[in-house]
Design a protein around this motif. Structure first.
Motif, short mmCIF file in Angstrom:
data_model
loop_
_atom_site.label_atom_id
_atom_site.label_comp_id
_atom_site.label_asym_id
_atom_site.label_seq_id
_atom_site.Cartn_x
_atom_site.Cartn_y
_atom_site.Cartn_z
N ILE A 101 35.09 11.58 -0.70
CA ILE A 101 34.64 10.72 -1.79
C ILE A 101 33.23 10.24 -1.45
CG2 ILE A 101 35.70 8.66 -0.79
CD1 ILE A 101 36.22 7.72 -3.67
N THR A 102 32.36 10.24 -2.43
CA THR A 102 30.99 9.80 -2.24
C THR A 102 30.83 8.40 -2.81
OG1 THR A 102 30.21 12.07 -2.39
CG2 THR A 102 28.57 10.34 -2.68
N LYS A 103 30.37 7.49 -2.00
CA LYS A 103 30.11 6.12 -2.44
C LYS A 103 28.61 5.89 -2.49
CE LYS A 103 34.31 3.98 -0.68
NZ LYS A 103 34.86 2.90 0.16
N THR A 104 28.18 5.17 -3.53
CA THR A 104 26.76 4.87 -3.71
C THR A 104 26.55 3.37 -3.56
OG1 THR A 104 26.55 6.73 -5.23
CG2 THR A 104 24.81 5.10 -5.26
N PHE A 105 25.57 3.01 -2.72
CA PHE A 105 25.21 1.61 -2.51
C PHE A 105 23.75 1.41 -2.88
CE2 PHE A 105 28.47 2.60 0.68
CZ PHE A 105 29.43 1.67 0.36
N ASN A 106 23.41 0.20 -3.30
CA ASN A 106 22.03 -0.14 -3.64
C ASN A 106 21.56 -1.32 -2.80
OD1 ASN A 106 23.31 0.84 -6.48
ND2 ASN A 106 21.22 1.52 -6.21
N LEU A 107 20.33 -1.23 -2.34
CA LEU A 107 19.73 -2.33 -1.58
C LEU A 107 19.52 -3.53 -2.48
CD1 LEU A 107 18.47 -3.13 1.17
CD2 LEU A 107 16.29 -2.37 0.25
N ILE A 108 18.97 -3.30 -3.67
CA ILE A 108 18.80 -4.34 -4.69
C ILE A 108 19.73 -3.96 -5.84
CG2 ILE A 108 17.18 -5.53 -6.20
CD1 ILE A 108 16.61 -5.95 -3.24
N SER A 109 20.85 -4.63 -5.92
CA SER A 109 21.89 -4.23 -6.88
C SER A 109 21.50 -4.49 -8.33
CB SER A 109 23.20 -4.95 -6.55
OG SER A 109 23.00 -6.34 -6.57
N GLU A 110 20.51 -5.33 -8.58
CA GLU A 110 20.09 -5.59 -9.96
C GLU A 110 19.36 -4.39 -10.57
OE1 GLU A 110 19.68 -9.67 -7.91
OE2 GLU A 110 19.53 -7.58 -7.38
N TYR A 111 18.81 -3.54 -9.73
CA TYR A 111 18.05 -2.38 -10.18
C TYR A 111 18.71 -1.11 -9.64
CZ TYR A 111 14.42 -5.61 -11.64
OH TYR A 111 13.73 -6.62 -12.27
N LYS A 112 19.82 -0.73 -10.23
CA LYS A 112 20.57 0.43 -9.76
C LYS A 112 19.88 1.76 -10.06
CE LYS A 112 24.99 -1.88 -10.13
NZ LYS A 112 25.64 -1.90 -8.87
N ASP A 113 19.04 1.81 -11.10
CA ASP A 113 18.38 3.06 -11.48
C ASP A 113 17.08 3.30 -10.72
OD1 ASP A 113 20.36 3.64 -13.28
OD2 ASP A 113 19.34 2.65 -14.95
N VAL A 114 16.60 2.32 -9.99
CA VAL A 114 15.35 2.45 -9.23
C VAL A 114 15.65 3.17 -7.92
CG1 VAL A 114 13.56 1.16 -8.02
CG2 VAL A 114 14.34 0.41 -10.27
N ASN A 115 14.83 4.18 -7.62
CA ASN A 115 15.03 4.95 -6.39
C ASN A 115 14.36 4.32 -5.18
OD1 ASN A 115 14.76 7.12 -8.79
ND2 ASN A 115 16.37 7.68 -7.35
N TYR A 116 13.15 3.75 -5.37
CA TYR A 116 12.38 3.22 -4.24
C TYR A 116 11.71 1.91 -4.63
CZ TYR A 116 12.91 7.99 -2.62
OH TYR A 116 13.43 9.21 -2.25
N PHE A 117 11.45 1.09 -3.63
CA PHE A 117 10.67 -0.13 -3.81
C PHE A 117 9.47 -0.08 -2.87
CE2 PHE A 117 14.74 -1.78 -5.39
CZ PHE A 117 14.31 -2.36 -6.56
#
Length: 162
Positions: A101-117
């Motif tokens: 199973i593949t799980k996806t996590f975000n560093l900044i959860s408010e911007y899930k579609d952003v790839n990089y900051f």
């Protein structure tokens, strides 16, 4: 006896960095190369990734310290995908296969579609944000880029790298 009250609200409200969200589908090292080329900076991959203990995820991070401008540039990935094995049930079969199973996590959860900051730390007033944003948007591989209001973020504690 006099009672004194120390108010620190003004100290912690102001963000001393600029944050630019970048949406693209290329790898992190490729984006760092393109940013170096178009912005005239020198981002280098840090030896260790940015680890989040709570969800066991790691995010790639690139850094450059500009000693002339007293500025630190960080390019950090916002998406981390981890693969976990599902527990085997006790059924005997002719072909035993592992299910993942593949799980996806975000560093900044408010911007899930952003790839990089792109985080630009500067103690002084940083006025080149529009210039940098226009140069990032001129990179053909970048779909879009925009400034993020740091004071509106709920998970801005994840942007503390040191």
């Amino acid at each position: 006896m006099a009672v004194r009250k120390l108010v620190l609200d003004d100290v912690f409200e102001e963000a001393l960095y600029t944050l630019i969200a970048i949406h693209c589908t290329i790898e992190d090292y490729r984006l760092a190369y393109l940013l170096n080329k178009h912005l005239g900076i020198n981002l280098v991959r840090k030896p260790s990734d940015l680890d989040c203990k709570k969800d066991k995820s790691a995010y790639s991070i690139f850094e450059w310290k500009d000693n002339k401008q007293l500025t630190t540039w960080n390019l950090v990935s916002n998406i981390c995908k981890t693969q976990e094995t599902l527990p085997q049930n006790n059924q005997q079969s002719l072909f035993s296969t592992q299910e993942y199973i593949t799980k996806t996590f975000n560093l900044i959860s408010e911007y899930k579609d952003v790839n990089y900051f792109l985080k630009i730390d500067n103690d002084n007033n940083f006025s080149k944000e529009a210039y940098i944003l226009s140069h990032i948007l001129n990179i053909p591989q970048v779909v879009t880029a925009f400034s993020v209001d740091v004071n509106q973020l709920k998970s801005k504690d994840n942007l503390i790298f040191s």
